[in-house]
Motif scaffolding. Structure first.
Motif, PDB file in Angstrom:
ATOM      1  N   LYS A   1       1.184  -1.516  -0.036  1.00 37.79           N
ATOM      2  CA  LYS A   1      -0.100  -0.070  -0.480  1.00 37.79           C
ATOM      3  C   LYS A   1       0.424   1.147  -0.273  1.00 37.79           C
ATOM      4  O   LYS A   1       0.400   2.419  -0.485  1.00 37.79           O
ATOM      5  N   THR A   2       1.701   1.080   0.982  1.00 35.55           N
ATOM      6  CA  THR A   2       3.297   2.647   0.492  1.00 35.55           C
ATOM      7  C   THR A   2       3.206   2.824  -0.077  1.00 35.55           C
ATOM      8  O   THR A   2       3.502   3.759  -0.534  1.00 35.55           O
ATOM      9  N   ASP A   3       4.530   1.412  -1.578  1.00 36.71           N
ATOM     10  CA  ASP A   3       4.985   1.422  -2.812  1.00 36.71           C
ATOM     11  C   ASP A   3       3.832   1.952  -3.067  1.00 36.71           C
ATOM     12  O   ASP A   3       3.924   3.089  -4.266  1.00 36.71           O
ATOM     13  N   HIS A   4       2.278   2.026  -3.480  1.00 35.70           N
ATOM     14  CA  HIS A   4       1.580   1.921  -4.048  1.00 35.70           C
ATOM     15  C   HIS A   4       1.086   3.903  -4.025  1.00 35.70           C
ATOM     16  O   HIS A   4       1.548   4.566  -4.810  1.00 35.70           O
ATOM     17  N   GLN A   5       1.025   4.236  -2.965  1.00 37.72           N
ATOM     18  CA  GLN A   5       0.794   5.393  -2.748  1.00 37.72           C
ATOM     19  C   GLN A   5       2.144   6.870  -3.169  1.00 37.72           C
ATOM     20  O   GLN A   5       1.317   7.546  -3.408  1.00 37.72           O
ATOM     21  N   GLU A   6       3.207   5.554  -2.599  1.00 36.78           N
ATOM     22  CA  GLU A   6       4.568   6.411  -3.356  1.00 36.78           C
ATOM     23  C   GLU A   6       4.290   6.376  -4.541  1.00 36.78           C
ATOM     24  O   GLU A   6       4.476   8.097  -5.216  1.00 36.78           O
ATOM     25  N   LEU A   7       3.822   5.563  -5.868  1.00 33.58           N
ATOM     26  CA  LEU A   7       4.354   5.977  -6.511  1.00 33.58           C
ATOM     27  C   LEU A   7       2.683   6.570  -7.682  1.00 33.58           C
ATOM     28  O   LEU A   7       2.778   7.240  -8.344  1.00 33.58           O
ATOM     29  N   GLU A   8       1.762   6.759  -6.864  1.00 32.32           N
ATOM     30  CA  GLU A   8       0.618   7.168  -7.597  1.00 32.32           C
ATOM     31  C   GLU A   8       0.810   8.924  -6.915  1.00 32.32           C
ATOM     32  O   GLU A   8       0.336   9.962  -7.976  1.00 32.32           O
ATOM     33  N   ALA A   9       1.592   9.499  -5.734  1.00 31.55           N
ATOM     34  CA  ALA A   9       2.611  10.442  -5.692  1.00 31.55           C
ATOM     35  C   ALA A   9       2.658  11.009  -6.324  1.00 31.55           C
ATOM     36  O   ALA A   9       2.569  12.187  -7.084  1.00 31.55           O
ATOM     37  N   LYS A  10       3.894  10.327  -6.777  1.00 31.73           N
ATOM     38  CA  LYS A  10       4.630  11.054  -7.643  1.00 31.73           C
ATOM     39  C   LYS A  10       3.972  10.756  -9.335  1.00 31.73           C
ATOM     40  O   LYS A  10       4.527  11.756  -9.838  1.00 31.73           O
ATOM     41  N   LYS A  11       3.167   9.628  -9.763  1.00 30.42           N
ATOM     42  CA  LYS A  11       2.666   9.938 -10.524  1.00 30.42           C
ATOM     43  C   LYS A  11       1.819  12.150 -10.519  1.00 30.42           C
ATOM     44  O   LYS A  11       1.700  12.294 -11.958  1.00 30.42           O
ATOM     45  N   LYS A  12       1.187  12.046  -9.426  1.00 25.21           N
ATOM     46  CA  LYS A  12       0.156  13.136  -9.378  1.00 25.21           C
ATOM     47  C   LYS A  12       1.326  14.205  -9.362  1.00 25.21           C
ATOM     48  O   LYS A  12       1.091  15.761 -10.137  1.00 25.21           O
ATOM     49  N   ALA A  13       2.303  14.153  -9.133  1.00 27.99           N
ATOM     50  CA  ALA A  13       3.871  15.374  -8.888  1.00 27.99           C
ATOM     51  C   ALA A  13       3.731  16.024 -10.597  1.00 27.99           C
ATOM     52  O   ALA A  13       4.305  17.207 -11.600  1.00 27.99           O
ATOM     53  N   ALA A  14       4.278  14.598 -10.975  1.00 34.52           N
ATOM     54  CA  ALA A  14       4.322  14.974 -12.900  1.00 34.52           C
ATOM     55  C   ALA A  14       3.549  14.989 -13.517  1.00 34.52           C
ATOM     56  O   ALA A  14       3.881  15.761 -14.407  1.00 34.52           O
ATOM     57  N   GLU A  15       2.326  14.745 -13.346  1.00 30.62           N
ATOM     58  CA  GLU A  15       1.130  15.354 -14.165  1.00 30.62           C
ATOM     59  C   GLU A  15       1.190  16.884 -13.967  1.00 30.62           C
ATOM     60  O   GLU A  15       1.248  17.739 -14.530  1.00 30.62           O
ATOM     61  N   GLU A  16       1.230  17.108 -12.552  1.00 32.63           N
ATOM     62  CA  GLU A  16       1.064  18.574 -11.902  1.00 32.63           C
ATOM     63  C   GLU A  16       2.340  19.254 -12.898  1.00 32.63           C
ATOM     64  O   GLU A  16       1.514  20.300 -13.242  1.00 32.63           O
ATOM     65  N   LYS A  17       3.649  19.197 -12.415  1.00 28.52           N
ATOM     66  CA  LYS A  17       4.382  19.259 -12.957  1.00 28.52           C
ATOM     67  C   LYS A  17       4.885  19.511 -14.551  1.00 28.52           C
ATOM     68  O   LYS A  17       5.440  21.102 -14.782  1.00 28.52           O
ATOM     69  N   ALA A  18       3.672  18.861 -15.517  1.00 28.94           N
ATOM     70  CA  ALA A  18       3.993  18.831 -16.575  1.00 28.94           C
ATOM     71  C   ALA A  18       2.822  20.290 -16.963  1.00 28.94           C
ATOM     72  O   ALA A  18       2.850  21.193 -18.107  1.00 28.94           O
ATOM     73  N   LYS A  19       2.198  19.915 -16.447  1.00 25.93           N
ATOM     74  CA  LYS A  19       1.175  21.510 -16.882  1.00 25.93           C
ATOM     75  C   LYS A  19       1.822  23.244 -16.190  1.00 25.93           C
ATOM     76  O   LYS A  19       1.166  23.743 -16.675  1.00 25.93           O
ATOM     77  N   LEU A  20       2.495  22.844 -15.078  1.00 23.90           N
ATOM     78  CA  LEU A  20       3.167  24.418 -14.892  1.00 23.90           C
ATOM     79  C   LEU A  20       3.816  24.932 -15.606  1.00 23.90           C
ATOM     80  O   LEU A  20       4.545  24.350 -16.718  1.00 23.90           O
ATOM     81  N   PRO A  21       3.899  26.577 -16.302  1.00 22.38           N
ATOM     82  CA  PRO A  21       5.137  26.904 -16.708  1.00 22.38           C
ATOM     83  C   PRO A  21       6.082  26.550 -16.448  1.00 22.38           C
ATOM     84  O   PRO A  21       6.692  26.463 -15.268  1.00 22.38           O
ATOM     85  N   LYS A  22       7.295  26.615 -17.125  1.00 22.25           N
ATOM     86  CA  LYS A  22       8.106  26.188 -16.657  1.00 22.25           C
ATOM     87  C   LYS A  22       9.134  27.766 -17.308  1.00 22.25           C
ATOM     88  O   LYS A  22      10.483  27.694 -18.337  1.00 22.25           O
ATOM     89  N   PRO A  23       9.674  28.429 -16.337  1.00 27.81           N
ATOM     90  CA  PRO A  23      10.092  29.588 -16.337  1.00 27.81           C
ATOM     91  C   PRO A  23      11.804  29.803 -16.131  1.00 27.81           C
ATOM     92  O   PRO A  23      12.564  30.578 -16.599  1.00 27.81           O
ATOM     93  N   TYR A  24      12.651  28.590 -15.857  1.00 28.12           N
ATOM     94  CA  TYR A  24      13.488  28.630 -15.780  1.00 28.12           C
ATOM     95  C   TYR A  24      15.100  28.613 -17.041  1.00 28.12           C
ATOM     96  O   TYR A  24      13.982  27.333 -17.966  1.00 28.12           O
ATOM     97  N   ASP A  25      16.007  28.949 -17.390  1.00 25.65           N
ATOM     98  CA  ASP A  25      16.674  28.706 -19.550  1.00 25.65           C
ATOM     99  C   ASP A  25      17.736  28.406 -18.930  1.00 25.65           C
ATOM    100  O   ASP A  25      18.403  29.294 -18.372  1.00 25.65           O
ATOM    101  N   ALA A  26      17.527  27.087 -18.857  1.00 22.85           N
ATOM    102  CA  ALA A  26      19.174  26.121 -19.220  1.00 22.85           C
ATOM    103  C   ALA A  26      20.041  26.948 -19.780  1.00 22.85           C
ATOM    104  O   ALA A  26      21.372  27.503 -19.454  1.00 22.85           O
ATOM    105  N   LYS A  27      19.608  28.310 -21.196  1.00 19.99           N
ATOM    106  CA  LYS A  27      20.776  28.047 -22.002  1.00 19.99           C
ATOM    107  C   LYS A  27      21.117  29.995 -22.216  1.00 19.99           C
ATOM    108  O   LYS A  27      21.905  30.114 -22.859  1.00 19.99           O
ATOM    109  N   ALA A  28      19.980  30.413 -21.011  1.00 14.57           N
ATOM    110  CA  ALA A  28      20.520  31.847 -20.282  1.00 14.57           C
ATOM    111  C   ALA A  28      22.026  32.046 -20.454  1.00 14.57           C
ATOM    112  O   ALA A  28      22.557  30.711 -19.308  1.00 14.57           O
ATOM    113  N   ASP A  29      22.237  33.030 -20.295  1.00 20.37           N
ATOM    114  CA  ASP A  29      23.131  33.772 -19.956  1.00 20.37           C
ATOM    115  C   ASP A  29      23.422  34.047 -18.653  1.00 20.37           C
ATOM    116  O   ASP A  29      22.868  35.510 -18.735  1.00 20.37           O
TER     117      ASP A  29
END
Length: 194
Positions: free
Chosen positions: A42-70
């Motif tokens: 159950k704990t492993d399942h909850q952890e995987l579910e939380a990671k999945k939700k975080a990844a989905e949330e992250k995908a929807k959020l704007p990405k303000p950091y530019d790795a190519k910027a000086d």
């Protein structure tokens, strides 16, 4: 009667055999507590579910950091602009890999009260830290606060580019997000004093 004696003999044999077997067998902690395996699963399942939700949330959020910027050049330009506009510079250090960095950015951008406070008082910059660009020279200049506090971390510069404060972000959190009052107080505290 013969059948009863035979059955008793079989039961006695089975009982003695079970006792000998039990004495020679190591019982795992899971076997003693059958619910523990269910808890682990159950704990492993909850952890995987939380990671999945975080990844989905992250995908929807704007990405303000530019790795190519000086970053070094960008901050120099901001200092020149800050002198003219008489504003401090707020550097939010982190990366698009960091969900708390993205959450903070989204929170400020979508909370009118905070957005106005930032826009009126700061020049805001997202300083990238990622495998693609660690901006080591810039981070070293400011004492590598991410190494000490994690990300996001905030570096406040005065209008002349002098570092006047470093703020770790966890003290601005509340529950699973950020506290409006704590973030507002942080921004108000480091505005340029007239």
């Amino acid at each position: 009667m013969k059948n009863i004696s035979k059955n008793l003999a079989i039961l006695s044999f089975l009982s003695v055999g079970s006792l000998v077997f039990a004495q020679n067998t190591k019982v795992s902690p899971e076997a003693k507590n059958p619910d523990s395996k269910a808890l682990i699963v159950k704990t492993d399942h909850q952890e995987l579910e939380a990671k999945k939700k975080a990844a989905e949330e992250k995908a929807k959020l704007p990405k303000p950091y530019d790795a190519k910027a000086d970053a070094e050049k960008d901050i120099e330009n901001l200092v020149a602009k800050a002198k003219k506009e008489k504003k401090n510079i707020m550097i939010q250090a982190g990366g698009n890999w960091c969900i708390w960095c993205l959450r903070f950015n989204q929170y400020v951008q979508t909370t009118p009260e905070l957005k106005k406070l930032v826009d009126d008082n700061y020049l805001y910059y997202h300083l990238n830290y990622s495998p693609d660009n660690k901006n080591e020279k810039v981070f070293t200049k400011y004492g590598n606060p991410g190494d000490q506090f994690g990300y996001p971390v905030f570096i406040v510069l005065d209008q002349n580019g002098k570092m006047i404060h470093v703020q770790k972000s966890d003290v601005l959190e509340e529950g699973k997000g950020y506290s409006l009052e704590k973030v507002k107080e942080f921004f108000k505290t480091w505005t340029k004093k007239s």
